[in-house]
Design a protein around this motif. Sequence first.
Motif, PDB file in Angstrom:
ATOM      1  N   ALA A   1       0.762  -1.372   0.175  1.00  0.00           N
ATOM      2  CA  ALA A   1      -0.023  -0.140   0.058  1.00  0.00           C
ATOM      3  C   ALA A   1       0.700   1.230   0.064  1.00  0.00           C
ATOM      4  O   ALA A   1       0.595   2.208  -0.783  1.00  0.00           O
ATOM      5  CB  ALA A   1      -0.903   0.180   1.235  1.00  0.00           C
ATOM      6  N   LEU A   2       2.038   1.327   0.735  1.00  0.00           N
ATOM      7  CA  LEU A   2       2.877   2.171   0.716  1.00  0.00           C
ATOM      8  C   LEU A   2       3.379   2.540  -0.845  1.00  0.00           C
ATOM      9  O   LEU A   2       3.606   3.630  -1.280  1.00  0.00           O
ATOM     10  CB  LEU A   2       4.005   2.159   1.713  1.00  0.00           C
ATOM     11  CG  LEU A   2       5.209   2.850   1.596  1.00  0.00           C
ATOM     12  CD1 LEU A   2       5.057   4.198   2.456  1.00  0.00           C
ATOM     13  CD2 LEU A   2       6.459   2.102   2.495  1.00  0.00           C
ATOM     14  N   MET A   3       3.875   1.586  -1.297  1.00  0.00           N
ATOM     15  CA  MET A   3       4.496   1.630  -2.615  1.00  0.00           C
ATOM     16  C   MET A   3       3.605   2.043  -3.653  1.00  0.00           C
ATOM     17  O   MET A   3       3.864   2.928  -4.407  1.00  0.00           O
ATOM     18  CB  MET A   3       5.372   0.256  -3.176  1.00  0.00           C
ATOM     19  CG  MET A   3       6.265  -0.075  -2.076  1.00  0.00           C
ATOM     20  SD  MET A   3       7.448  -1.097  -2.949  1.00  0.00           S
ATOM     21  CE  MET A   3       6.349  -2.728  -2.779  1.00  0.00           C
ATOM     22  N   GLU A   4       2.405   1.662  -3.548  1.00  0.00           N
ATOM     23  CA  GLU A   4       1.295   2.192  -4.482  1.00  0.00           C
ATOM     24  C   GLU A   4       0.949   3.762  -4.402  1.00  0.00           C
ATOM     25  O   GLU A   4       0.882   4.457  -5.288  1.00  0.00           O
ATOM     26  CB  GLU A   4      -0.043   1.458  -4.127  1.00  0.00           C
ATOM     27  CG  GLU A   4      -0.254   0.118  -4.718  1.00  0.00           C
ATOM     28  CD  GLU A   4      -1.263  -0.591  -4.101  1.00  0.00           C
ATOM     29  OE1 GLU A   4      -2.374  -0.105  -3.508  1.00  0.00           O
ATOM     30  OE2 GLU A   4      -1.267  -1.885  -4.077  1.00  0.00           O
ATOM     31  N   ALA A   5       1.256   3.989  -3.100  1.00  0.00           N
ATOM     32  CA  ALA A   5       0.887   5.635  -2.820  1.00  0.00           C
ATOM     33  C   ALA A   5       1.932   6.402  -3.229  1.00  0.00           C
ATOM     34  O   ALA A   5       1.794   7.482  -3.815  1.00  0.00           O
ATOM     35  CB  ALA A   5       0.724   6.026  -1.162  1.00  0.00           C
ATOM     36  N   LEU A   6       3.023   5.670  -3.140  1.00  0.00           N
ATOM     37  CA  LEU A   6       4.183   6.576  -3.742  1.00  0.00           C
ATOM     38  C   LEU A   6       4.351   6.566  -5.269  1.00  0.00           C
ATOM     39  O   LEU A   6       4.446   7.619  -5.776  1.00  0.00           O
ATOM     40  CB  LEU A   6       5.700   5.659  -3.124  1.00  0.00           C
ATOM     41  CG  LEU A   6       6.241   5.983  -1.687  1.00  0.00           C
ATOM     42  CD1 LEU A   6       7.246   4.871  -1.510  1.00  0.00           C
ATOM     43  CD2 LEU A   6       6.758   7.320  -1.642  1.00  0.00           C
ATOM     44  N   ARG A   7       3.987   5.329  -5.846  1.00  0.00           N
ATOM     45  CA  ARG A   7       4.074   5.508  -7.142  1.00  0.00           C
ATOM     46  C   ARG A   7       2.972   6.428  -7.994  1.00  0.00           C
ATOM     47  O   ARG A   7       3.127   6.919  -8.856  1.00  0.00           O
ATOM     48  CB  ARG A   7       3.446   3.931  -7.759  1.00  0.00           C
ATOM     49  CG  ARG A   7       4.599   3.144  -7.590  1.00  0.00           C
ATOM     50  CD  ARG A   7       4.697   1.813  -8.424  1.00  0.00           C
ATOM     51  NE  ARG A   7       5.454   0.621  -8.025  1.00  0.00           N
ATOM     52  CZ  ARG A   7       5.470  -0.181  -7.210  1.00  0.00           C
ATOM     53  NH1 ARG A   7       4.178  -0.541  -6.703  1.00  0.00           N
ATOM     54  NH2 ARG A   7       6.098  -1.023  -6.872  1.00  0.00           N
ATOM     55  N   ARG A   8       1.644   6.605  -7.232  1.00  0.00           N
ATOM     56  CA  ARG A   8       0.685   7.399  -7.741  1.00  0.00           C
ATOM     57  C   ARG A   8       0.755   8.894  -7.307  1.00  0.00           C
ATOM     58  O   ARG A   8      -0.012   9.937  -7.789  1.00  0.00           O
ATOM     59  CB  ARG A   8      -0.606   6.991  -7.523  1.00  0.00           C
ATOM     60  CG  ARG A   8      -0.999   6.928  -6.067  1.00  0.00           C
ATOM     61  CD  ARG A   8      -2.785   6.651  -5.884  1.00  0.00           C
ATOM     62  NE  ARG A   8      -3.080   6.747  -4.604  1.00  0.00           N
ATOM     63  CZ  ARG A   8      -3.201   5.663  -3.792  1.00  0.00           C
ATOM     64  NH1 ARG A   8      -2.845   4.624  -4.028  1.00  0.00           N
ATOM     65  NH2 ARG A   8      -3.376   6.250  -2.356  1.00  0.00           N
TER      66      ARG A   8
ATOM     67  N   PRO B   1      11.802  -3.461  -4.556  1.00  0.00           N
ATOM     68  CA  PRO B   1      11.863  -2.168  -5.147  1.00  0.00           C
ATOM     69  C   PRO B   1      11.986  -1.011  -4.255  1.00  0.00           C
ATOM     70  O   PRO B   1      12.269   0.143  -4.776  1.00  0.00           O
ATOM     71  CB  PRO B   1      10.433  -2.168  -5.913  1.00  0.00           C
ATOM     72  CG  PRO B   1       9.689  -3.299  -5.295  1.00  0.00           C
ATOM     73  CD  PRO B   1      10.820  -4.471  -4.709  1.00  0.00           C
ATOM     74  N   LEU B   2      11.904  -1.230  -3.029  1.00  0.00           N
ATOM     75  CA  LEU B   2      11.828   0.272  -2.151  1.00  0.00           C
ATOM     76  C   LEU B   2      13.079   0.803  -2.167  1.00  0.00           C
ATOM     77  O   LEU B   2      13.426   2.140  -1.952  1.00  0.00           O
ATOM     78  CB  LEU B   2      11.385  -0.249  -0.775  1.00  0.00           C
ATOM     79  CG  LEU B   2      10.073  -0.020  -0.191  1.00  0.00           C
ATOM     80  CD1 LEU B   2       9.977  -0.693   1.282  1.00  0.00           C
ATOM     81  CD2 LEU B   2       9.605   1.243  -0.163  1.00  0.00           C
ATOM     82  N   TRP B   3      14.344   0.069  -2.121  1.00  0.00           N
ATOM     83  CA  TRP B   3      15.566   0.598  -2.394  1.00  0.00           C
ATOM     84  C   TRP B   3      15.729   1.771  -3.434  1.00  0.00           C
ATOM     85  O   TRP B   3      16.637   2.720  -3.045  1.00  0.00           O
ATOM     86  CB  TRP B   3      16.439  -0.670  -2.693  1.00  0.00           C
ATOM     87  CG  TRP B   3      16.877  -1.399  -1.676  1.00  0.00           C
ATOM     88  CD1 TRP B   3      16.914  -2.977  -1.790  1.00  0.00           C
ATOM     89  CD2 TRP B   3      17.690  -1.377  -0.355  1.00  0.00           C
ATOM     90  NE1 TRP B   3      17.289  -3.569  -0.593  1.00  0.00           N
ATOM     91  CE2 TRP B   3      17.971  -2.654   0.194  1.00  0.00           C
ATOM     92  CE3 TRP B   3      18.240   0.012   0.158  1.00  0.00           C
ATOM     93  CZ2 TRP B   3      18.509  -2.718   1.425  1.00  0.00           C
ATOM     94  CZ3 TRP B   3      18.660  -0.141   1.443  1.00  0.00           C
ATOM     95  CH2 TRP B   3      19.013  -1.538   2.208  1.00  0.00           C
TER      96      TRP B   3
END
Lengths: 324, 324
Positions: free
Chosen positions: B245-252, B273-275
């Motif tokens: 959910a964190l990565m989705e929020a970052l991506r959008r 992918p976070l790195w």
Amino acid sequence: VRPDSTMPTPTRILLSRSAAPLVERIAALCPEAELHFEDELKERPELLGEIEIVFGGLTPEQVTAAPRLRWMQSMGAGVERLLTPEVRAHPFVLTNARGIHAETITEHMFGMLLMHCRRLAGAWDLQQQRRWEPERFRSRLDLLAGKTLGLLGLGAIGSHSARVGRGFGMRPIGLRRRPEPHPDVEQVYGPDEALEFFAECDVVMNSVPLTERTRHLMDRKAFAALKPGAIVINTGRGATIHTEALMEALRRGQMGAALLDVTDPEPLPPDHPLWVMENVYITPHYSGWRPDYVEHTGKIFLTNLRRYREGAPLMNVVDKDEGY
Amino acid sequence: VRPDSTMPTPTRILLSRSAAPLVERIAALCPEAELHFEDELKERPELLGEIEIVFGGLTPEQVTAAPRLRWMQSMGAGVERLLTPEVRAHPFVLTNARGIHAETITEHMFGMLLMHCRRLAGAWDLQQQRRWEPERFRSRLDLLAGKTLGLLGLGAIGSHSARVGRGFGMRPIGLRRRPEPHPDVEQVYGPDEALEFFAECDVVMNSVPLTERTRHLMDRKAFAALKPGAIVINTGRGATIHTEALMEALRRGQMGAALLDVTDPEPLPPDHPLWVMENVYITPHYSGWRPDYVEHTGKIFLTNLRRYREGAPLMNVVDKDEGY
């Protein structure tokens, strides 16, 4: 033509290009004024002879070529490069943007300080290599709480930094020209007590302007007096620190770190040894910048423009002989 | 043999290797005790059956193999990995090191936050290339003053962070289980008001322990509710945030940045992918470390050891069912 006899007509105002977003508000306040942008000087250098007000930066040569200049509002706080003997002799009033940098510069200084103490640059390097290696850091961390924070100057920046430092559990002390007690620090030292002050500091935050009094304020004597392991932060002007003395103190391991947003010389040339010295972190002179910078200097200019028209005293007047 | 009948004799104490500097003080307090280091278990695993007190970390399997264990002092604060159903059923008292991390973790969180807002990682990259290029940064800076700082939890860490945030001119608010007013924040939200809380936050500081209640506390709903551009900092446990959910929020592009000292999974694998995501900064789980860490946990252990001998209540007792 407005019938206001106190008002020289027309008032010619020269604006920095970055002041473009303020043009409507300036015109509303001063409808009879002719507004010019600095760029026009390239094609019409003689315009300078008719300018009464400047919002932006003229060179010393331009100031001396502007006999009708009555008031200049600078975009920044530091004006040391402007103040040649000729400029000091010119009767125009100089005002600066002091006061709007307190939050920005304080945040920048604590950012650099914590980046060093928490080894965040090293962590950033490891992140780019995708390496999870906590043991590299654990023995090398430092803590602000309990440290003595020495502030050079207790103006808007020094006071705000002192309050933030106290929030972190630091003990703030100050060095200033007039050593009266100050509510944000536990002790104030005067110019005669500078070495005692430096001997107390775990961290020195230097954001003083460059004047005849502050040039090389941190010289060999100051670095020799400095508490071993001390961290020195400079966001004022590079030449308030004697660069060779700083590098000597770093080389002999007396200092913990030098965190520099300003340097001497500046810009720092690519072959300068400071770039690669251990425990030196450099940001290229942007500690005073904030997202809404022009809006903030603009407010000072607009306030002063209103006062100028009313014949009232301007705010942020620089003492051209003192240099700030 | 000491004649003190309240004292089971001999008391066997098992110590972490890092507690070696404390041995003399432990022996002075408890002269009749037999002290063992964890390393001994390799050669003598049966020793575990006789241990009464532990200072350090046992695995859940070791705890269940230690029927005489009466008290264990953990070196850290988070104990979620220890608390299996078997460990919770074991009658020993568990104490942790909560309270000693407040200054350290607060400083780490503000360090990461300011490093992001003042673009210090970018400046560090440029320093290594010996490039003085202020114009790269000026339009990308952010300011803490005036922002709303949301604290997940208002224990020692949250309270200290709230006070520091207020010093910077931020507006601190808090989310906690029991939403009573708290002197360090302007408003307290309860668990039912989590989404309203997230909608208010420019910055979220998360340092809550991992329990059944806090697992995925920040899930898709929380990120959807989050104020656009918000910066999320996590120094508690990775799994309090739903990583996808964190990565989705970052991506959008809904979030400003994620500043993570803890991740899920942890250690973060090299291909995660976070790195390499933009506006993600990672430190490898050391925000709680400080130069004198063992000295600080040691003080808690020695205090509790004295209380244990006197039959007095221990400090920092963990509620094994609540998980903290």
